[in-house]
Design a protein around this motif. Structure first.
Motif, mmCIF file in Angstrom:
data_model
loop_
_atom_site.group_PDB
_atom_site.id
_atom_site.type_symbol
_atom_site.label_atom_id
_atom_site.label_comp_id
_atom_site.label_asym_id
_atom_site.label_seq_id
_atom_site.Cartn_x
_atom_site.Cartn_y
_atom_site.Cartn_z
ATOM 1 N N CYS A 44 0.816 -1.216 0.000
ATOM 2 C CA CYS A 44 0.000 0.000 0.000
ATOM 3 C C CYS A 44 0.847 1.262 0.000
ATOM 4 N N GLY A 45 2.119 1.150 0.398
ATOM 5 C CA GLY A 45 2.955 2.341 0.394
ATOM 6 C C GLY A 45 4.322 2.091 0.990
ATOM 7 N N ALA A 56 2.250 6.626 -1.394
ATOM 8 C CA ALA A 56 1.281 5.561 -1.657
ATOM 9 C C ALA A 56 1.678 4.777 -2.904
ATOM 10 N N GLU A 61 -5.175 0.215 -4.839
ATOM 11 C CA GLU A 61 -6.618 -0.015 -4.826
ATOM 12 C C GLU A 61 -7.061 -0.850 -6.021
ATOM 13 N N THR A 98 -5.645 4.101 4.165
ATOM 14 C CA THR A 98 -5.563 3.604 2.788
ATOM 15 C C THR A 98 -6.440 2.381 2.572
#
Length: 217
Positions: A44-45, A56, A61, A98
């Motif tokens: 996610c990051g 990010a 997503e 997130t």
């Protein structure tokens, strides 16, 4: 086919998985699922090892949605370069924000590694084991309080040199130790739930190499 599974008395006791980031490009998740992948840890990051900025993963997503739509269970991981508990708290809060509203059914992992082979001096260079451990505990406590299962990802250097293993004993481990011609069993004298055994796997639907894992669940 260079894939590992764990079996007892002929019955498989492990689950096939992968971990990916934006560097794996556009992924055909329908093909990935058809190849037998049951879970995916999706980055996610990261926090930059030089800048200290949180960034990010731009494909996060999209990858979560693609995986879940095709029946693949999803976990996530964040590459940490926290130098204090406050920064670890910031990283955990970023992750929770997130993943909000997404179907994250596998653990939320903090990726802790000694950064080597880079031009600039990593911001965590010289960080004590006590501070690394305090950072991990801060991150994992926040993740746990939010209702997710925390996990620590690392290699043998992470667990032998960077962390106080007694302090993190109750937290699930994801161990990175790659197979070779000389060894196909991991050297890791602690309990672990996921084993990343190769960074050079191949999976239909993903171009190039992909990290391969087995989970003992």
């Amino acid at each position: 086919n260079n894939e590992i599974e764990y079996s007892v008395d002929g019955e498989t006791g492990s689950v096939k998985g992968i971990d990916i980031s934006k560097h794996n490009g556009d992924i055909d998740w329908e093909k990935v699922a058809a190849s037998g992948v049951k879970f995916a840890f999706i980055r996610c990051g990261i926090r930059g090892y030089g800048s200290g900025e949180i960034v990010a993963d731009e494909n996060f997503e999209k990858n979560v949605e693609g995986a879940t739509e095709n029946g693949i269970q999803v976990g996530t991981y964040f590459f940490s370069q926290a130098v204090s508990e406050n920064e670890a708290k910031e990283e955990a809060e970023f992750v929770l924000k997130t993943i909000e509203g997404l179907n994250i059914s596998c653990p939320v992992a903090i990726d802790v590694e000694k950064v080597e082979g880079v031009d600039s001096v990593p911001r965590t260079n010289g960080l004590s084991s006590e501070q690394y451990t305090a950072n991990i505990l801060e991150f994992c406590n926040i993740v746990s309080e939010a209702g997710y299962t925390p996990m620590i990802y690392g290699n043998i250097k992470t667990f032998a040199m960077l962390l106080d293993m007694e302090e993190v004993e109750g937290i699930q481990k994801w161990f990175a130790g790659y197979i070779s011609e000389d060894t196909i069993s991991p050297y890791f004298p602690y309990e672990f739930r996921i084993w990343q055994y190769s960074s050079e796997g191949t999976v239909d639907g993903i171009s190039g190499n992909v990290d391969m894992n087995v989970a003992f669940y």
